[in-house]
Motif scaffolding. Structure first.
Motif, PDB file in Angstrom:
ATOM      1  N   UNK A 243       0.838  -1.197   0.000  1.00 13.97           N
ATOM      2  CA  UNK A 243       0.000   0.000   0.000  1.00 13.97           C
ATOM      3  C   UNK A 243       0.878   1.253   0.000  1.00 13.97           C
TER       4      UNK A 243
ATOM      5  N   UNK B  27      -3.485  -3.299  -8.497  1.00 11.28           N
ATOM      6  CA  UNK B  27      -3.479  -4.077  -7.267  1.00 11.28           C
ATOM      7  C   UNK B  27      -4.721  -4.959  -7.189  1.00 11.28           C
TER       8      UNK B  27
ATOM      9  N   UNK C 153      -6.865  -7.137  -4.287  1.00 11.41           N
ATOM     10  CA  UNK C 153      -6.943  -7.272  -2.832  1.00 11.41           C
ATOM     11  C   UNK C 153      -7.418  -8.652  -2.427  1.00 11.41           C
TER      12      UNK C 153
ATOM     13  N   UNK D 169      -9.916  -9.641  -0.452  1.00  5.82           N
ATOM     14  CA  UNK D 169     -11.321  -9.951  -0.219  1.00  5.82           C
ATOM     15  C   UNK D 169     -12.163  -9.696  -1.460  1.00  5.82           C
TER      16      UNK D 169
ATOM     17  N   UNK E 271     -15.761  -8.152  -1.032  1.00  7.68           N
ATOM     18  CA  UNK E 271     -16.025  -6.759  -0.689  1.00  7.68           C
ATOM     19  C   UNK E 271     -15.237  -5.782  -1.542  1.00  7.68           C
ATOM     20  N   UNK E 272     -14.490  -6.283  -2.525  1.00  8.06           N
ATOM     21  CA  UNK E 272     -13.651  -5.372  -3.299  1.00  8.06           C
ATOM     22  C   UNK E 272     -14.364  -4.765  -4.496  1.00  8.06           C
ATOM     23  N   UNK E 273     -15.627  -5.141  -4.690  1.00  6.82           N
ATOM     24  CA  UNK E 273     -16.382  -4.551  -5.794  1.00  6.82           C
ATOM     25  C   UNK E 273     -17.537  -3.741  -5.218  1.00  6.82           C
ATOM     26  N   UNK E 274     -17.794  -2.606  -5.827  1.00  4.39           N
ATOM     27  CA  UNK E 274     -18.872  -1.737  -5.362  1.00  4.39           C
ATOM     28  C   UNK E 274     -20.226  -2.412  -5.612  1.00  4.39           C
ATOM     29  N   UNK E 275     -20.999  -2.668  -4.551  1.00  9.26           N
ATOM     30  CA  UNK E 275     -22.229  -3.442  -4.712  1.00  9.26           C
ATOM     31  C   UNK E 275     -23.329  -2.741  -5.509  1.00  9.26           C
TER      32      UNK E 275
ATOM     33  N   UNK F 283     -17.811  -0.863 -13.612  1.00 12.12           N
ATOM     34  CA  UNK F 283     -16.581  -0.808 -12.824  1.00 12.12           C
ATOM     35  C   UNK F 283     -15.369  -1.198 -13.656  1.00 12.12           C
TER      36      UNK F 283
ATOM     37  N   UNK G 149     -11.872  -9.073 -10.615  1.00  5.59           N
ATOM     38  CA  UNK G 149     -10.840  -8.198 -10.061  1.00  5.59           C
ATOM     39  C   UNK G 149      -9.555  -8.280 -10.880  1.00  5.59           C
TER      40      UNK G 149
ATOM     41  N   UNK H 206     -10.100  -6.386 -13.987  1.00  7.12           N
ATOM     42  CA  UNK H 206     -10.055  -4.953 -13.703  1.00  7.12           C
ATOM     43  C   UNK H 206      -8.621  -4.468 -13.545  1.00  7.12           C
TER      44      UNK H 206
END
Lengths: 300, 332
Positions: free
Chosen positions: B52, B96, B98, B100, B103-107, B114, B166, B169
């Motif tokens: 990070x 990057x 992550x 999880x 929870x790493x995608x906007x619901x 995205x 992810x 992306x």
């Protein structure tokens, strides 16, 4: 044989994609409770009345007719007249306009301003948070109606000033709500992931945090609308709200209540309107919460 | 192979009520073009914070207090955290993934939106182009009928599928470096294997380099060319994958390798590393591994923290005073 396979393919495909749309589910849950439907009808009627007031009202609301002073409800004047012979029904119809304009304008202004401030406070944290939130705490120290009274007193009469006064009085609720939501949402991994793909602070704030924290705002707006209409009526009742040219429900109750024993309709009819509309907006807020709450999905 | 990224003496600290947490304390490593490196360590040893920090995504109370991150001839830490230079690097040059995926995608946004977002942000594509490319990318990471799924929301995808998204992306803008921060930790074992395979495949396809951050030694053993072992915010051993697995020299690395179950030795008992990692608020002046070290000597407790020193073997370095007799793990 090939036909059957094609058919099966079709069935499988149609089944896998045939889900009830979110909108359909939302409408179904919302209209499930009869009282919500009732509230929706009342709100729709009020809105229509407000929009078409010039065509719907039988008389000019400010037309004085001393010959018809203080009439009981009759065929000519369905809800009677006041001391100056102004038709009560027409005044109520025009009053719907003022009440809704004040209510909706105040709601939107305080929601937009409040949520922006709240998001900033929650997102930036630190000093910005302290300044915004302590100021809101100070505002919250006053009861809404007292604060609005104070501001309306300082700013003077007029619809614009009433809207400003009520907006300021309503700000803290929205700001606190949005600040809390932002604090919770910004810790999510997808916000970090968003930043990791190079999105700017502003973009993250408005495209990713706002939509994720907006749901309680919708409910808050609809419930607050009732309160604002009530507060505006209260201000008018106390005589600090709008000028005498602008008809409001609160003003009608104020001028009518001295005739309560002889001409009850003068105060009772506008009072009933305030009550019904406030009740409807509160019920709508309740219904919206049920329909939008993901935890109640499947239960309702 | 040119040098792509060089991190020098990176130090990141968090101010807490218990004192200053030295999460990353003088970490240096490098990454060459088209290389895969592994960064291994237990929870809380500073692996994620290191990554990070490279992206400058450390928020209060954390702060990067020193060091350099050289990338394409520039020191990334000289850039402002929210400045345009840093934003164009995040997602554009360095991406990057992550740990999880759930929870790493906007619901509330569709996957298509995205996926397209970074394409529009960095490659200045039009909406239609971005959408077309997003469908292509979804197909590449193995999502069946991507043109149908692109308008789905994250909750309609499983964890493994989301991690695939992810990956798509992250690689959308063809970044030079992909940082995968424990990308498979929360997935089940079979999905883990598939996803790692996919990720490495994609990295090769896009000619990117990969930093694989994990606590799973098996994962790095298979894919990484070089390995860095981290302990208490510092790198304690570095070397090629072969060196580290065949001739680990730092007591901590040895301990780690002994605690991994092996298929080829029957009835073997795992030997855990005794004790707990030190609190990062009050690190001792001596070697941080000292209290748990089975090989400690008089010198260890009287001398300051050892520096990284070279030992025989290609690029092999350890942060230890003790010369442990070499044990060939392939034969034990």
């Amino acid at each position: 044989m090939a036909d059957t396979i094609a058919n099966i393919d079709q069935i499988v495909q149609s089944q896998s994609r045939a889900t009830v749309s979110e909108w359909q589910r939302f409408v179904r849950t919302l209209t499930q409770r009869k009282v919500v439907v009732f509230a929706l009808i009342i709100i729709a009627l009020t809105v229509i009345t407000a929009i078409f007031a010039p065509w719907l009202s039988p008389y000019d609301p400010n037309e004085k007719n001393f010959a018809d002073s203080l009439q009981q409800p009759n065929r000519k004047h369905w809800l009677g007249t006041d001391l100056l012979g102004k038709d009560t029904l027409s005044r109520i119809i025009w009053g719907a306009r003022t009440s809704l304009i004040v209510g909706i304008a105040t709601c939107l202004a305080s929601a937009i301003l409040g949520s922006t401030l709240g998001m900033l406070a929650g997102y930036m944290g630190g000093v910005v948070n302290t300044i915004i939130m302590r100021f809101m705490d100070a505002l919250m120290g006053f009861p809404m109606i007292v604060l609005a009274l104070l501001l309306a007193g300082v700013l003077g009469n007029g619809m614009q000033n009433v809207i400003i006064a009520l907006t300021v009085a309503n700000l803290p609720g929205y700001t606190r709500l949005m600040c809390g939501m932002t604090l919770a949402v910004k810790e999510n991994d997808y916000i970090l992931a968003q930043k990791a793909i190079g999105s700017s602070n502003l973009r993250t704030l408005f495209l990713h945090i706002l939509p994720n924290s907006f749901q309680p705002m919708i409910i808050m707006i609809s419930t607050a609308l009732g309160g604002i209409i009530l507060a505006e009526a209260g201000l008018s009742f106390l005589g600090i709200g709008l000028s005498h040219e602008e008809v409001t429900w609160g003003g009608l109750v104020a001028s009518g209540y001295s005739y309560l024993s002889t001409h009850p309709m003068l105060a009772f009819a506008p009072g009933l309107c305030v009550m019904l509309v406030v009740f409807s907006f509160n019920i709508l807020g309740d219904g919206l919460r049920d329909a939008l709450d993901p935890r109640l999905r499947g239960v309702l | 192979m040119g040098r792509l990224l060089e991190v020098k003496n990176l130090r990141t600290q968090f101010k807490t009520f218990d004192g200053i947490v030295k999460a990353v304390d003088g970490v240096s490593f490098y990454l060459d073009e088209k290389e895969i490196i592994g960064i291994v360590g237990e929870s809380g040893c500073g692996k994620s914070v290191t990554q990070l920090s490279i992206m400058q995504l450390i928020n209060r109370p954390g702060k990067i207090v020193g060091g350099e991150v050289w990338f394409e001839g520039k020191d990334l830490l000289k850039y402002k955290q929210h400045g345009p230079e840093m934003r164009s690097i995040r997602g554009g040059k360095i991406a990057m993934i992550f740990q999880e995926p759930m929870t790493s995608l906007n619901p509330v946004l569709t996957l298509g939106y995205q996926l397209a977002e970074s394409l529009i942000l960095h490659l200045k594509m039009s909406k239609e182009e971005a959408r077309k490319r997003a469908i292509e990318l979804l197909g590449m990471v193995g999502i069946p009928s991507p043109e149908d799924r692109i308008d789905d929301y994250p909750h309609q995808f499983s964890g493994g599928m989301r991690q695939r998204v992810m990956i798509a992306m992250a690689l959308a803008c063809n970044p030079k470096i992909l940082i995968a921060d424990e990308p498979t930790t929360s997935l089940d074992v079979t999905t883990q294997a598939q996803l790692l395979e996919l990720m490495v495949d994609m990295v090769h396809k896009f000619n990117s380099s990969l930093i694989l951050v994990t606590h799973n030694l098996g994962v790095v053993a298979r894919y990484a060319q070089r390995i860095y072992i981290m302990y208490a915010g510092r790198i304690v051993e570095e070397g090629t994958c072969k060196e580290i697995f065949k001739r680990p020299r730092h007591p901590y690395t040895k301990g780690l390798l002994r605690s991994v179950p092996r298929l080829d030795v029957e009835g073997e008992r795992l030997i855990p590393i005794e004790g707990l990692p030190p609190r990062l608020t009050d690190l001792p002046d001596q070697c941080a591994f000292l209290p748990r070290c089975p090989y400690k000597t008089e010198k260890c407790s009287t001398s300051p923290m050892p520096e990284l020193r070279s030992v025989p073997g290609e690029g092999h370095k350890i942060r230890c005073y003790v010369d442990i007799p070499e044990v060939d793990y392939a034969t034990v």
